[in-house]
Motif scaffolding. Sequence first.
Motif, PDB file in Angstrom:
ATOM      1  N   GLY A  39      38.096  44.487  44.499  1.00  0.00           N
ATOM      2  CA  GLY A  39      37.400  43.013  43.967  1.00  0.00           C
ATOM      3  C   GLY A  39      36.400  42.611  44.777  1.00  0.00           C
ATOM      4  O   GLY A  39      36.013  41.580  44.584  1.00  0.00           O
ATOM      5  N   SER A 193      38.638  32.065  45.643  1.00  0.00           N
ATOM      6  CA  SER A 193      38.465  33.516  45.200  1.00  0.00           C
ATOM      7  C   SER A 193      38.620  34.452  46.514  1.00  0.00           C
ATOM      8  O   SER A 193      38.680  35.703  46.320  1.00  0.00           O
ATOM      9  CB  SER A 193      36.747  33.777  44.825  1.00  0.00           C
ATOM     10  OG  SER A 193      36.151  33.447  46.046  1.00  0.00           O
ATOM     11  N   ARG A 196      36.079  37.387  47.065  1.00  0.00           N
ATOM     12  CA  ARG A 196      35.899  38.282  46.179  1.00  0.00           C
ATOM     13  C   ARG A 196      35.064  38.339  45.056  1.00  0.00           C
ATOM     14  O   ARG A 196      35.250  37.332  44.447  1.00  0.00           O
ATOM     15  CB  ARG A 196      37.237  38.867  45.691  1.00  0.00           C
ATOM     16  CG  ARG A 196      38.328  39.399  46.841  1.00  0.00           C
ATOM     17  CD  ARG A 196      39.822  39.728  46.392  1.00  0.00           C
ATOM     18  NE  ARG A 196      40.762  40.073  47.313  1.00  0.00           N
ATOM     19  CZ  ARG A 196      42.037  40.468  47.255  1.00  0.00           C
ATOM     20  NH1 ARG A 196      42.646  40.105  45.986  1.00  0.00           N
ATOM     21  NH2 ARG A 196      42.569  40.992  48.165  1.00  0.00           N
ATOM     22  N   LEU A 199      36.235  37.695  41.648  1.00  0.00           N
ATOM     23  CA  LEU A 199      36.793  36.546  41.287  1.00  0.00           C
ATOM     24  C   LEU A 199      35.630  35.419  41.091  1.00  0.00           C
ATOM     25  O   LEU A 199      36.047  34.446  40.516  1.00  0.00           O
ATOM     26  CB  LEU A 199      37.921  36.196  41.974  1.00  0.00           C
ATOM     27  CG  LEU A 199      39.154  37.208  42.128  1.00  0.00           C
ATOM     28  CD1 LEU A 199      40.155  36.652  43.054  1.00  0.00           C
ATOM     29  CD2 LEU A 199      39.721  37.062  40.583  1.00  0.00           C
ATOM     30  N   CYS A 230      39.538  30.512  39.036  1.00  0.00           N
ATOM     31  CA  CYS A 230      39.624  31.970  38.956  1.00  0.00           C
ATOM     32  C   CYS A 230      41.114  32.495  39.078  1.00  0.00           C
ATOM     33  O   CYS A 230      41.564  31.954  40.001  1.00  0.00           O
ATOM     34  CB  CYS A 230      38.512  32.882  39.995  1.00  0.00           C
ATOM     35  SG  CYS A 230      38.717  32.226  41.522  1.00  0.00           S
ATOM     36  N   GLU A 232      43.996  35.807  39.460  1.00  0.00           N
ATOM     37  CA  GLU A 232      44.182  37.247  39.720  1.00  0.00           C
ATOM     38  C   GLU A 232      45.528  37.464  39.046  1.00  0.00           C
ATOM     39  O   GLU A 232      46.597  36.872  39.518  1.00  0.00           O
ATOM     40  CB  GLU A 232      44.066  37.356  41.174  1.00  0.00           C
ATOM     41  CG  GLU A 232      44.200  39.065  41.519  1.00  0.00           C
ATOM     42  CD  GLU A 232      43.474  39.338  42.991  1.00  0.00           C
ATOM     43  OE1 GLU A 232      43.440  40.392  43.174  1.00  0.00           O
ATOM     44  OE2 GLU A 232      43.639  38.157  43.732  1.00  0.00           O
ATOM     45  N   ASN A 234      49.202  39.244  38.796  1.00  0.00           N
ATOM     46  CA  ASN A 234      50.090  39.746  39.810  1.00  0.00           C
ATOM     47  C   ASN A 234      51.431  39.837  39.417  1.00  0.00           C
ATOM     48  O   ASN A 234      51.639  38.939  38.337  1.00  0.00           O
ATOM     49  CB  ASN A 234      50.167  39.335  41.251  1.00  0.00           C
ATOM     50  CG  ASN A 234      50.369  37.759  41.275  1.00  0.00           C
ATOM     51  OD1 ASN A 234      51.347  37.436  40.829  1.00  0.00           O
ATOM     52  ND2 ASN A 234      49.364  37.109  42.071  1.00  0.00           N
TER      53      ASN A 234
END
Length: 245
Positions: A39, A193, A196, A199, A230, A232, A234
């Motif tokens: 990322g 982010s 990254r 993101l 943003c 992510e 998981n």
Amino acid sequence: MKKGFVQTENFKRLREAEKLVAKRGAREAGLVIVRGVYGIGKSELTERWAVDSGYVFVRAKETWTKRAMLDELADKMGLDKRGRNQEVQARSSGKLAVEMVPMILDEADFLIRSTASLPEVRRDITDLTGTMCFLVGMEHFPLKVARYGHIASRVARVVELEPLTVGDVKATIAAKAEVAIDDELIARIHAQSKGRMRLVLNAVANIETWAHANGWKKVEAKHVDGKVLCTEFNGQQLGKRRAEG
């Protein structure tokens, strides 16, 4: 979102490595390992660099055989793929020897398997031509290369790609965002982010959507208070949603 290439600190690290390795003594030691976490923007950075610079960029595949690798290299250089492996390889080597442009192999983790057969093909080409080659992989990729001493001995430099700085995020937004974003919100994007690139771009896309929906010419931090800029995916998020359901 606008198209554009951002010269981040990571880009500067790549350019510095290129300059240093160009001055190397042993011409076969022209291998540069580029590593970084997922990322962080490795693929976008190196592919755009290759396009802008006229370099050969190929993304390795998990399904690659020696022939598939040679065919894809030939494709990228506009060469005939007919004939035996050594004939296709000779055409690629000949073109690289004349043009002396670097090769960039992204997703290079796929090159390292139970044997070094795929890296050997690359080694044959770069040893013969003296062409610089950048292998782009995950953070543990150098350890995989180290298993093969004759390959590792050709590594001239390891470039560590770092999370984006606040300055990098600001430059990215200036180059790509279709709306103005204030500094406080830029700092928030950087924090959420974790530097990254993937993101950051997701955050910019979200902010643009909200701005267009609300008619904002400039987006300030107060406009998006309480919003997740943003996300992510998981396993913990999935477990939480199931528990809530």
